[in-house]
Write a protein that holds these residues in place. Structure first.
Motif, PDB file in Angstrom:
ATOM      1  N   MET A   1       0.831  -1.205   0.000  1.00  0.00           N
ATOM      2  CA  MET A   1       0.000   0.000   0.000  1.00  0.00           C
ATOM      3  C   MET A   1       0.867   1.258   0.000  1.00  0.00           C
ATOM      4  O   MET A   1       0.648   2.186  -0.783  1.00  0.00           O
ATOM      5  CB  MET A   1      -0.937  -0.004   1.217  1.00  0.00           C
ATOM      6  CG  MET A   1      -1.822   1.205   1.321  1.00  0.00           C
ATOM      7  SD  MET A   1      -2.940   1.262  -0.084  1.00  0.00           S
ATOM      8  CE  MET A   1      -3.683   2.838   0.169  1.00  0.00           C
ATOM      9  N   THR A   2       1.862   1.273   0.874  1.00  0.00           N
ATOM     10  CA  THR A   2       2.712   2.448   1.023  1.00  0.00           C
ATOM     11  C   THR A   2       3.541   2.746  -0.219  1.00  0.00           C
ATOM     12  O   THR A   2       3.636   3.896  -0.655  1.00  0.00           O
ATOM     13  CB  THR A   2       3.651   2.268   2.237  1.00  0.00           C
ATOM     14  OG1 THR A   2       2.848   2.108   3.403  1.00  0.00           O
ATOM     15  CG2 THR A   2       4.556   3.470   2.409  1.00  0.00           C
ATOM     16  N   HIS A   3       4.131   1.714  -0.794  1.00  0.00           N
ATOM     17  CA  HIS A   3       5.098   1.943  -1.866  1.00  0.00           C
ATOM     18  C   HIS A   3       4.523   1.853  -3.279  1.00  0.00           C
ATOM     19  O   HIS A   3       5.147   2.348  -4.214  1.00  0.00           O
ATOM     20  CB  HIS A   3       6.272   0.964  -1.719  1.00  0.00           C
ATOM     21  CG  HIS A   3       7.070   1.212  -0.476  1.00  0.00           C
ATOM     22  ND1 HIS A   3       7.875   2.311  -0.322  1.00  0.00           N
ATOM     23  CD2 HIS A   3       7.139   0.529   0.688  1.00  0.00           C
ATOM     24  CE1 HIS A   3       8.430   2.282   0.884  1.00  0.00           C
ATOM     25  NE2 HIS A   3       7.998   1.216   1.512  1.00  0.00           N
ATOM     26  N   PHE A   4       3.341   1.231  -3.421  1.00  0.00           N
ATOM     27  CA  PHE A   4       2.787   1.078  -4.766  1.00  0.00           C
ATOM     28  C   PHE A   4       1.399   1.698  -4.931  1.00  0.00           C
ATOM     29  O   PHE A   4       1.176   2.495  -5.826  1.00  0.00           O
ATOM     30  CB  PHE A   4       2.746  -0.407  -5.169  1.00  0.00           C
ATOM     31  CG  PHE A   4       4.102  -1.041  -5.207  1.00  0.00           C
ATOM     32  CD1 PHE A   4       5.009  -0.699  -6.202  1.00  0.00           C
ATOM     33  CD2 PHE A   4       4.492  -1.944  -4.247  1.00  0.00           C
ATOM     34  CE1 PHE A   4       6.274  -1.269  -6.239  1.00  0.00           C
ATOM     35  CE2 PHE A   4       5.754  -2.516  -4.267  1.00  0.00           C
ATOM     36  CZ  PHE A   4       6.653  -2.178  -5.270  1.00  0.00           C
ATOM     37  N   LEU A   5       0.468   1.336  -4.047  1.00  0.00           N
ATOM     38  CA  LEU A   5      -0.910   1.799  -4.233  1.00  0.00           C
ATOM     39  C   LEU A   5      -1.105   3.264  -3.860  1.00  0.00           C
ATOM     40  O   LEU A   5      -1.798   3.992  -4.567  1.00  0.00           O
ATOM     41  CB  LEU A   5      -1.874   0.911  -3.444  1.00  0.00           C
ATOM     42  CG  LEU A   5      -1.953  -0.536  -3.926  1.00  0.00           C
ATOM     43  CD1 LEU A   5      -2.873  -1.354  -3.025  1.00  0.00           C
ATOM     44  CD2 LEU A   5      -2.421  -0.597  -5.374  1.00  0.00           C
TER      45      LEU A   5
END
Length: 187
Positions: free
Chosen positions: A176-180
């Motif tokens: 979630m943090t790095h992609f979404l």
């Protein structure tokens, strides 16, 4: 008095959590927030519509005090024990969040880019709430509990399924943090 207004260090809060866990294990109880939603739905009569909610909710009503305690404790902490200081985020995190559109990163717990009413009631905001709520609800049910239940109770009881669930929670958080998050809020 300054000690009370600062976040409690791990060597104070950690043993307090351990003490609560010891008392729960001693009395044969388990802790988890998501189970309270099931209890509340059962109290409201959801058992008429789904077998999942057909259980003896009265045996779980003690756990509702956890929700009440969390709400009262949160209110006391914010109202009486807070020095209103800003969060201590690393400069790199602040820069990363600013790059994807969070202008006030670190200044509040609830970023206005997500939680202001105009953003919540937008198509994007509603989609985030509905899809996120579905994924959290589905994941909690699929994993057999929430992060607090698995990470605090399950790991304290050395349960392998809780270890697997907690590893999954961390992987999901990293994704979630790095992609979404950059995909959703990126410019």
């Amino acid at each position: 008095m300054d000690f009370i207004l600062q976040p409690w260090p791990w060597y104070v809060s950690g043993p307090l959590i351990a003490l609560v866990m010891f008392l729960l294990v001693f009395f044969g109880k388990t802790f988890g927030m998501s189970s309270n939603l099931r209890t509340l739905c059962s109290i409201g009569g959801a058992g008429k519509y789904a077998d999942f909610f057909k259980f003896d909710w009265k045996s779980q009503k003690w756990n509702l005090t956890v929700v009440l305690g969390a709400m009262i404790g949160g209110f006391i902490a914010v109202t009486f024990l807070s020095d209103n200081s800003v969060m201590d985020l690393s400069p790199q995190t602040v820069n990363d969040l600013k790059e994807i559109g969070f202008s006030n990163a670190g200044e509040s717990l609830l970023p206005p880019e997500i939680y202001e009413w105009k953003n919540v009631l937008s198509l994007k905001g509603l989609a985030i709430l509905v899809i996120g709520g579905f994924l959290v609800g589905f994941g909690t049910r699929y994993a057999g509990g929430c992060t607090s239940g698995h990470a605090i109770t399950g790991l304290s009881n050395l349960q392998l399924p809780s270890l697997i669930a907690v590893i999954g929670f961390f992987i999901g958080g990293l994704l979630m943090t790095h992609f979404l998050l950059p995909l959703i809020f990126g410019a």
